[in-house]
Design a protein around this motif. Structure first.
Motif, PDB file in Angstrom:
ATOM      1  N   VAL A 259       0.845  -1.205   0.000  1.00 27.05           N
ATOM      2  CA  VAL A 259       0.000   0.000   0.000  1.00 27.05           C
ATOM      3  C   VAL A 259       0.879   1.253   0.000  1.00 27.05           C
ATOM      4  O   VAL A 259       0.645   2.206  -0.749  1.00 27.05           O
ATOM      5  CB  VAL A 259      -0.946   0.010   1.222  1.00 27.05           C
ATOM      6  CG1 VAL A 259      -1.638   1.347   1.354  1.00 27.05           C
ATOM      7  CG2 VAL A 259      -1.970  -1.107   1.103  1.00 27.05           C
TER       8      VAL A 259
ATOM      9  N   THR B   7       0.663   4.002  -2.933  1.00 25.37           N
ATOM     10  CA  THR B   7       0.191   5.360  -2.624  1.00 25.37           C
ATOM     11  C   THR B   7       1.320   6.383  -2.692  1.00 25.37           C
ATOM     12  O   THR B   7       1.046   7.557  -2.906  1.00 25.37           O
ATOM     13  CB  THR B   7      -0.481   5.423  -1.243  1.00 25.37           C
ATOM     14  OG1 THR B   7       0.314   4.723  -0.300  1.00 25.37           O
ATOM     15  CG2 THR B   7      -1.854   4.806  -1.275  1.00 25.37           C
TER      16      THR B   7
ATOM     17  N   PRO C  38      -5.336   4.804  -7.414  1.00 21.37           N
ATOM     18  CA  PRO C  38      -6.499   4.309  -6.665  1.00 21.37           C
ATOM     19  C   PRO C  38      -7.648   5.316  -6.608  1.00 21.37           C
ATOM     20  O   PRO C  38      -8.819   4.942  -6.721  1.00 21.37           O
ATOM     21  CB  PRO C  38      -5.926   4.064  -5.260  1.00 21.37           C
ATOM     22  CG  PRO C  38      -4.497   3.776  -5.491  1.00 21.37           C
ATOM     23  CD  PRO C  38      -4.089   4.660  -6.640  1.00 21.37           C
ATOM     24  N   VAL C  39      -7.314   6.601  -6.485  1.00 18.27           N
ATOM     25  CA  VAL C  39      -8.368   7.618  -6.456  1.00 18.27           C
ATOM     26  C   VAL C  39      -9.102   7.645  -7.785  1.00 18.27           C
ATOM     27  O   VAL C  39     -10.330   7.753  -7.843  1.00 18.27           O
ATOM     28  CB  VAL C  39      -7.772   9.009  -6.145  1.00 18.27           C
ATOM     29  CG1 VAL C  39      -8.870  10.053  -6.101  1.00 18.27           C
ATOM     30  CG2 VAL C  39      -7.026   8.981  -4.830  1.00 18.27           C
TER      31      VAL C  39
ATOM     32  N   VAL D   6     -11.492   4.603  -8.114  1.00 17.61           N
ATOM     33  CA  VAL D   6     -12.789   4.717  -7.436  1.00 17.61           C
ATOM     34  C   VAL D   6     -13.661   5.758  -8.124  1.00 17.61           C
ATOM     35  O   VAL D   6     -14.886   5.644  -8.152  1.00 17.61           O
ATOM     36  CB  VAL D   6     -12.655   5.019  -5.919  1.00 17.61           C
ATOM     37  CG1 VAL D   6     -12.060   3.833  -5.187  1.00 17.61           C
ATOM     38  CG2 VAL D   6     -11.884   6.269  -5.634  1.00 17.61           C
TER      39      VAL D   6
ATOM     40  N   THR E 264     -14.322   4.267  -1.272  1.00 17.06           N
ATOM     41  CA  THR E 264     -13.820   5.553  -1.745  1.00 17.06           C
ATOM     42  C   THR E 264     -13.283   6.375  -0.582  1.00 17.06           C
ATOM     43  O   THR E 264     -12.190   6.946  -0.649  1.00 17.06           O
ATOM     44  CB  THR E 264     -14.949   6.334  -2.441  1.00 17.06           C
ATOM     45  OG1 THR E 264     -15.555   5.464  -3.385  1.00 17.06           O
ATOM     46  CG2 THR E 264     -14.418   7.564  -3.127  1.00 17.06           C
TER      47      THR E 264
ATOM     48  N   VAL F 129      -9.982   5.040   0.518  1.00 20.11           N
ATOM     49  CA  VAL F 129      -8.884   5.403  -0.387  1.00 20.11           C
ATOM     50  C   VAL F 129      -8.468   6.855  -0.146  1.00 20.11           C
ATOM     51  O   VAL F 129      -7.282   7.160   0.016  1.00 20.11           O
ATOM     52  CB  VAL F 129      -9.307   5.211  -1.859  1.00 20.11           C
ATOM     53  CG1 VAL F 129      -8.280   5.822  -2.797  1.00 20.11           C
ATOM     54  CG2 VAL F 129      -9.470   3.726  -2.157  1.00 20.11           C
TER      55      VAL F 129
ATOM     56  N   GLU G 131      -6.677   7.210   3.111  1.00 19.40           N
ATOM     57  CA  GLU G 131      -5.289   6.745   3.060  1.00 19.40           C
ATOM     58  C   GLU G 131      -4.354   7.898   2.670  1.00 19.40           C
ATOM     59  O   GLU G 131      -3.312   8.110   3.278  1.00 19.40           O
ATOM     60  CB  GLU G 131      -5.190   5.594   2.061  1.00 19.40           C
ATOM     61  CG  GLU G 131      -3.851   4.916   1.962  1.00 19.40           C
ATOM     62  CD  GLU G 131      -3.413   4.248   3.265  1.00 19.40           C
ATOM     63  OE1 GLU G 131      -2.221   4.331   3.559  1.00 19.40           O
ATOM     64  OE2 GLU G 131      -4.275   3.689   3.995  1.00 19.40           O
ATOM     65  N   TYR G 132      -4.765   8.654   1.677  1.00 22.47           N
ATOM     66  CA  TYR G 132      -3.937   9.793   1.248  1.00 22.47           C
ATOM     67  C   TYR G 132      -3.952  10.915   2.285  1.00 22.47           C
ATOM     68  O   TYR G 132      -2.922  11.524   2.564  1.00 22.47           O
ATOM     69  CB  TYR G 132      -4.411  10.316  -0.117  1.00 22.47           C
ATOM     70  CG  TYR G 132      -4.021   9.390  -1.245  1.00 22.47           C
ATOM     71  CD1 TYR G 132      -2.767   9.488  -1.840  1.00 22.47           C
ATOM     72  CD2 TYR G 132      -4.877   8.386  -1.684  1.00 22.47           C
ATOM     73  CE1 TYR G 132      -2.390   8.618  -2.847  1.00 22.47           C
ATOM     74  CE2 TYR G 132      -4.515   7.510  -2.689  1.00 22.47           C
ATOM     75  CZ  TYR G 132      -3.272   7.636  -3.261  1.00 22.47           C
ATOM     76  OH  TYR G 132      -2.894   6.765  -4.255  1.00 22.47           O
TER      77      TYR G 132
END
Ligand code: UDP
Ligand code: MG
Length: 317
Positions: free
Chosen positions: A222, A226, A232-233, A236, A285, A288, A291-292
């Motif tokens: 991950v 990231t 990933p953004v 989604v 979503t 994700v 996470e950022y």
């Protein structure tokens, strides 16, 4: 100082005696095969908060030897951070990263060095074979490296670990990259310059067990994704577009039945399914994005990457 060799150590008491033997052999080999004098090579051993007798063993085996510096962390900070600390401290014109468990044969450093002398900034060791690793680890690693290459814009070489040699300018560039979620092999690929790989056989761990259990591997993956991509953004977002489109088409159908027929649309099951799927997508979503956001929070705190308890210079205990 011509060559620094950085070795992270976490609960490796079982391998330290053998490591000692192999590293002493390596000093001889580097002189014989590469012409690097005994005083021109140093080892930076980073004890990453081991909870076993690793530190005592390191001091016992290495403290008397002039080539070895032992860095003791205040606690466990993780493999990538331990390696980063070693890189910060290393003085060599070239710096090698290698694991302590002898999966990467130390003797191969001579080959890396020779290739580096041909004029490369980074020579990484490519795993041609992976002995003693589970089928599961091999297959997930293969999948992961290919996925990463596909979604990140930079090309991270497939099937390489951190076992590599880097030139001084590469190391200095790396030191200027302060991010805390460190995926070193990706960061080095990102730097560019003249990079190449040479194949080697990855051995079995000499003793002890892996310090990368499944959950740490997932975390590592991950982190890798990231820190190098916002794919990933975008994924989604596309899920969002798709489900909105499906909803739109379906609403046309529902409206048609409502306005032009006398039937009613029976609803409970389809509603439940739609709600569950939609709220699932929304939660993912949020996860994700979270996470950022979490990474932003951790970066802006600007804490030091690691805390050093003590650096044992040669001859010191
Ligand atoms: N390591 C570390 N800190 C950690 C985990 C691992 O310094 O929190 C060191 C470990 O001692 C070894 C290297 O990182 O020298 C690679 O770990 P390991 O061999 O367990 O990983 P694997 O080869 O199984 O992926
Ligand atoms: Mg290992």
């Amino acid at each position: 100082m011509e060559l620094s060799i950085v070795i992270p150590i976490y609960n490796e008491a079982a391998v330290i005696p053998e490591l000692h033997k192999r590293l002493l052999g390596l000093i001889g080999l580097l002189y014989g095969a590469c012409g690097i004098g005994e005083k021109d090579v140093e080892f930076v051993l980073v004890n990453d908060g081991s909870r076993d007798e690793s530190l005592a063993l390191l001091l016992g085996f290495f403290a008397e030897l002039p080539q070895f510096r032992i860095v003791n962390f205040s606690r466990n900070f993780g493999h990538q951070i331990a390696v980063s600390a070693g890189i910060d401290i290393a003085k060599g014109n070239a710096v090698v990263l290698i694991d302590a468990d002898l999966q990467d044969p130390p003797e191969f450093i001579a080959d890396l060095y020779k290739k580096y002398r041909e004029g490369f900034d980074v020579v990484y060791a490519v795993r041609a074979g992976r002995k003693g690793e589970t089928f599961f680890k091999r297959i997930t690693a293969k999948f992961f490296y290919r996925l990463l290459r596909w979604i990140t814009k930079i090309s991270i070489p497939v099937d390489t670990g951190d076992f590599r040699i880097m030139s001084r300018r590469t190391v200095d560039t790396l030191k200027s990259m302060p991010e805390r979620h460190r995926f070193l092999r990706g960061m080095v690929a990102w730097i560019g310059f003249n990079q190449t790989g040479i194949p080697y056989q990855r051995r079995e761990r000499f003793a002890g067990s892996t310090k990368y259990p499944f959950h740490k591997m997932v975390r590592f993956a991950v982190d890798a994704i990231t820190s190098f991509s916002t794919a990933p953004v975008r994924v989604v977002m596309w899920f969002g577009f798709l489900s909105a489109l499906a909803g739109l088409l379906y609403s046309v159908h529902v409206l048609y039945i409502k306005l032009f027929t006398s039937k009613t649309v029976p609803g409970w099951s389809s509603l439940m399914v739609a709600i569950l799927i939609m709220s699932g997508i929304q939660m993912i979503t949020l996860g994700v994005i979270g996470e950022y956001v979490g990474r932003i929070t951790e970066e802006i705190k600007k804490r030091p990457l690691y805390i050093i308890d003590k650096i044992f210079e040669p001859g010191q205990r």
